[in-house]
Scaffold this active site. Structure first.
Site, PDB file in Angstrom:
ATOM      1  N   ASP A 158     -13.498 -23.344   8.262  1.00  0.00           N
ATOM      2  CA  ASP A 158     -13.567 -23.193   6.811  1.00  0.00           C
ATOM      3  C   ASP A 158     -12.202 -23.543   6.230  1.00  0.00           C
ATOM      4  O   ASP A 158     -11.158 -23.209   6.781  1.00  0.00           O
ATOM      5  CB  ASP A 158     -14.014 -21.785   6.407  1.00  0.00           C
ATOM      6  CG  ASP A 158     -13.101 -20.683   6.901  1.00  0.00           C
ATOM      7  OD1 ASP A 158     -12.496 -20.851   7.988  1.00  0.00           O
ATOM      8  OD2 ASP A 158     -12.987 -19.649   6.227  1.00  0.00           O
ATOM      9  N   GLY A 195     -13.395   1.700   6.046  1.00  0.00           N
ATOM     10  CA  GLY A 195     -12.267   1.039   5.414  1.00  0.00           C
ATOM     11  C   GLY A 195     -11.147   1.989   5.061  1.00  0.00           C
ATOM     12  O   GLY A 195     -11.180   3.188   5.374  1.00  0.00           O
ATOM     13  N   HIS A 196     -10.156   1.429   4.389  1.00  0.00           N
ATOM     14  CA  HIS A 196      -8.980   2.188   3.963  1.00  0.00           C
ATOM     15  C   HIS A 196      -8.583   1.700   2.581  1.00  0.00           C
ATOM     16  O   HIS A 196      -8.552   0.494   2.325  1.00  0.00           O
ATOM     17  CB  HIS A 196      -7.821   1.971   4.936  1.00  0.00           C
ATOM     18  CG  HIS A 196      -6.520   2.560   4.466  1.00  0.00           C
ATOM     19  ND1 HIS A 196      -6.165   3.864   4.731  1.00  0.00           N
ATOM     20  CD2 HIS A 196      -5.509   2.029   3.745  1.00  0.00           C
ATOM     21  CE1 HIS A 196      -4.977   4.103   4.191  1.00  0.00           C
ATOM     22  NE2 HIS A 196      -4.554   3.003   3.587  1.00  0.00           N
ATOM     23  N   THR A 197      -8.309   2.616   1.681  1.00  0.00           N
ATOM     24  CA  THR A 197      -7.895   2.258   0.326  1.00  0.00           C
ATOM     25  C   THR A 197      -6.600   2.971  -0.015  1.00  0.00           C
ATOM     26  O   THR A 197      -6.485   4.188   0.159  1.00  0.00           O
ATOM     27  CB  THR A 197      -8.976   2.652  -0.700  1.00  0.00           C
ATOM     28  OG1 THR A 197     -10.206   2.040  -0.323  1.00  0.00           O
ATOM     29  CG2 THR A 197      -8.602   2.170  -2.089  1.00  0.00           C
ATOM     30  N   CYS A 242       0.853  -1.184   0.000  1.00  0.00           N
ATOM     31  CA  CYS A 242       0.000   0.000   0.000  1.00  0.00           C
ATOM     32  C   CYS A 242       0.884   1.227   0.000  1.00  0.00           C
ATOM     33  O   CYS A 242       1.575   1.502   0.968  1.00  0.00           O
ATOM     34  CB  CYS A 242      -0.907  -0.020   1.231  1.00  0.00           C
ATOM     35  SG  CYS A 242      -1.923   1.448   1.366  1.00  0.00           S
TER      36      CYS A 242
END
Length: 756
Positions: A631, A543-545, A420
């Site tokens: 899962d 959120g974070h982008t 990022c």
């Protein structure tokens, strides 16, 4: 999935996987344009080649012989493949409206969708006739028809409406195949009768008299009854009615006459001809909009009218690709002049063909062999693609002390996150996220669209919080589908513990690019994710982008659970049986997809499985008293089973032959194509008591295969297992299986015993 450092500047969107567009994809693969991205929208992964369909019907070719794998071709071309159906074009905003996903923006658009039957023109035809076009859906219709005919008892009449080249060739191919099938089953082939009808007074009206005479002779010698000059005006169940009032009873009716453009084109504002085909100029640009091109059957090149024949669609591939390239670079497209005469090789079903060109005709078995050679060579151009180059950024492992160390180093690089870098601009984010509509919950006080820095949640009395996080980079070029898979994968841990999903916070990395392209990727990806979260009753709260080299997405998910009803990995009990709700194999399949070694339908099956939620499966397991569940994800089936046996103080027997496997996974694993996480997972083989006996079993490597959005692995009491499996299958988990049983812990260190 190919990764490039080049920012996307122009988007070319291709609607349909017709003969012209496969040529465009191949040409752009050979000569890519930096900054230009292709996106193919097509509802079918495998597109048929019309020239070989009669041979397929006759039984001379297999399904794969006559279909081009669009998924593989798009991957080779570095194009995005969106498996969906276009249903409209918003020309004002330059977006393609799709049936099952958000609209797709374009800078340049090309349409190559073939034609659709005009069955609505004749009352009853839509309900009682089998249309041959569009050819991309013909295989399912043909197989259904074949099954009905093969199971029919007594005499059977098949009527084909349309005596052009397509109708004649299909009639002869069907007759050859069905007579042979009936004879092989001990039936009487002479109980089959075929009728060919047309409003025209001659067969093959666009071909010369010599060709028509040869086919008339062939049809008569084969006992096909021709009804020419008999326009069909109505179709009833088992009966055709002609203009003169005559009727013909038929058990099966095929429609191979008059086709036109799909109805949705009427609302686009594009200029269409009387049959609904798009009017285009000699540059293949539409008369109405110079940013929209069309080719193949759907296009009417008004300056050079030609018959609707596959040869023209194939020949238009190169000029279409060249003109799309010129238009993307801001240059003027060049005119294209189609040939006046063309070669048609028409088969008679029995490995015999007739050649037609202008006023000339030739026939014989050698003509069929010539046709077969031409067709196979054409298909090889699109299906026999060179292997994709390996990633050049492989670390130097010369200092590694052993093979395992070297393998770990390579795996670490292969699976690294793109990272990022900088945050995506707030304007881009606000536009992309502003259209999302996450579900609202009473226990979310501050959520996504509130102007605060963090979400505020309420934990109801008597509930405990389950918290989990997952994050991984995209393995496919469709951000919408990737968003759905990523959200589904992230919810899996919560469901496996028996919890209800409450909220999710997203973390995303998107590739560098101009604002409009980044905005669309975020919107497509998060739309897919929010759809899955909403279906699960989970609210996206923030959120974070950031920007990075590759697309990646993850979620921190909060869940709520009654502390007394937690399903954990430590709840296995001796005497229970092991149930797996989904097939395995996603790791090897997507490794193969990146190497162009996986069939598109295998990838379709994998994605369908990955997009299936585990929510209802977990609820069902809880109803049947399961206390141990997980899962199946990155550690693979064996890794997760070992994780469960250790804290439970038990051993397990695992039946390799009972494990459900995704289509193609055994083939790709046998070819040695494995996920880059496989080496780390294989180290868990030391948990297997009798591994030497099973290393050559075709499913042995798959128990180490890392899964994305895999199924649930759980234990259920033996006396409830069959009922539990039946209910899981009824809920849509069609591949659910009992794959082993739990036994008391023995003296051996290894907890897992493999069985057949």
């Amino acid at each position: 999935m190919q990764v490039t450092e080049q920012p996307v500047l122009r988007d070319i969107v291709l609607i349909g996987g017709g003969h012209s567009h496969v040529g465009v994809l191949k040409r752009f693969a050979m000569h890519p344009v930096p900054g230009v991205r292709l996106t193919l929208i097509c509802r079918d992964t495998h597109t048929p080649y019309s020239g070989m369909l009669p041979g397929y019907v006759a039984g001379h070719y297999s399904y794969d012989d006559v279909h081009i794998d669009l998924s593989k071709l798009a991957e080779f071309a570095g194009a995005r493949f969106y498996r969906d159906e276009a249903v409209g074009i918003d020309r004002d905003s330059q977006r393609v409206v799709c049936r099952n996903r958000p609209a797709v923006p374009y800078d340049l658009l090309s349409i190559n969708i073939g034609s659709a039957p005009r069955v609505s023109d004749v009352p009853g035809a839509q309900d009682h006739a089998v249309p041959v076009k569009p050819i991309n859906g013909f295989n399912a219709r043909w197989l259904s028809l074949l099954t009905r005919i093969e199971n029919h008892q007594g005499p059977m009449t098949v009527a084909v409406v349309g005596a052009g080249a397509g109708g004649v060739e299909l009639t002869l191919a069907m007759q050859f195949r069905l007579r042979r099938e009936l004879k092989a089953r001990g039936g009487d082939p002479d109980q089959l009768s075929f009728h060919l009808l047309d409003a025209a007074t001659t067969i093959l009206p666009t071909h010369n008299q010599k060709v028509r005479a040869k086919f008339e002779e062939c049809l008569k010698s084969r006992g096909v009854q021709m009804h020419l000059g008999f326009p069909v005006t109505e179709v009833e169940a088992g009966k055709l009615v002609t203009e003169s009032g005559e009727t013909l009873k038929a058990d099966e009716i095929l429609w191979v006459t008059r086709a036109g453009g799909p109805e949705w084109l009427q609302a686009t504002g594009l200029a269409l001809d009387d049959d609904g085909f798009i009017r285009v100029e000699d540059t293949l640009q539409t008369e109405t909009d110079k940013n929209i091109f069309a080719a193949g059957d759907i296009a009417n090149v008004t300056k050079y009218p030609r018959e609707k024949a596959g040869v023209f669609a194939v020949r238009q591939g190169r000029p279409l690709a060249d003109n799309l390239r010129l238009a993307a670079l801001g240059r003027k497209p060049k005119p294209f002049v189609p040939q006046k005469k063309w070669l048609a090789l028409i088969s008679t079903g029995d490995k015999y063909a007739i050649a037609s060109r202008g006023d000339k005709a030739r026939s014989g078995k050698l003509v069929w062999r010539w046709k077969d050679w031409i067709d196979r060579r054409f298909m090889a151009k699109f299906n026999n693609l060179p292997a994709m180059a390996e990633n050049a950024n492989v670390p130097d492992t010369s200092a590694a002390q052993n093979k395992e160390e070297a393998s770990q180093a390579i795996s670490a690089v292969a699976m690294r996150c793109g990272g990022c870098g900088a945050k995506v601009g707030s304007t881009v984010l606000s536009r992309a996220l502003g259209e999302l509509r996450p579900i609202e919950r009473d226990d979310i006080l501050v959520g996504l669209h509130a102007p605060d820095d963090a979400a505020v949640l309420i934990v109801p009395p008597g509930k405990a919080v389950v918290h989990t996080v997952d994050f991984f980079r995209s393995f496919i070029d469709d951000p919408y589908v990737f968003g759905r898979v990523a959200a589904n994968h992230s919810l899996g841990d919560v469901f496996a513990m028996g919890a209800e999903a409450q909220s999710a916070t997203a973390v995303a990395t998107v590739p560098y690019g101009i604002e409009s392209k980044v905005e669309d990727i975020v919107f497509q990806m998060m739309t897919g994710a929010v759809e899955v979260l909403n279906e699960a009753g989970c609210a996206l709260v923030g959120g974070h982008t950031g920007e990075g080299r590759e697309l990646a997405l993850g979620f921190a998910v909060n869940g709520l659970i009654d502390p007394k009803q937690v399903m954990s990995k430590s709840g296995l009990k001796a005497g229970d049986v092991l149930i797996l709700t989904k097939p395995i194999g996603t790791g090897t399949l997507f490794a193969a997809h990146a190497k162009l070694a996986a069939r598109g339908r295998w990838i379709d099956s994998a994605l369908t499985s990955m997009m299936q939620s585990n929510l209802e499966g977990a609820r069902c397991l809880r109803r049947y008293g399961s206390e141990a569940c997980t899962d199946v994800t990155g550690f693979g089936l064996l890794g997760h089973l070992v994780e469960m046996t250790r804290p439970s103080g038990v051993d397990a027997e695992l039946n390799l032959g009972s494990i459900p496997v995704l289509p193609g996974a055994e083939e790709t694993a046998a070819a040695g194509i494995l996920s880059s996480l496989q080496p780390a997972n294989i180290r868990l083989r030391r948990g297997i008591r009798n591994q030497e006996e099973w290393v050559k079993h075709p499913r042995y490597p798959l128990i180490f295969d890392p899964q994305t959005a895999g199924g649930l692995l759980a234990s259920v009491a033996a006396d409830k297992a069959d009922a539990c499996v039946a209910e899981l299958k009824a809920l849509g988990y069609a591949h659910t299986a009992i794959i082993g049983r739990i036994v008391p812990q023995g003296d051996a260190i290894e907890p897992i015993l493999l069985k057949a």
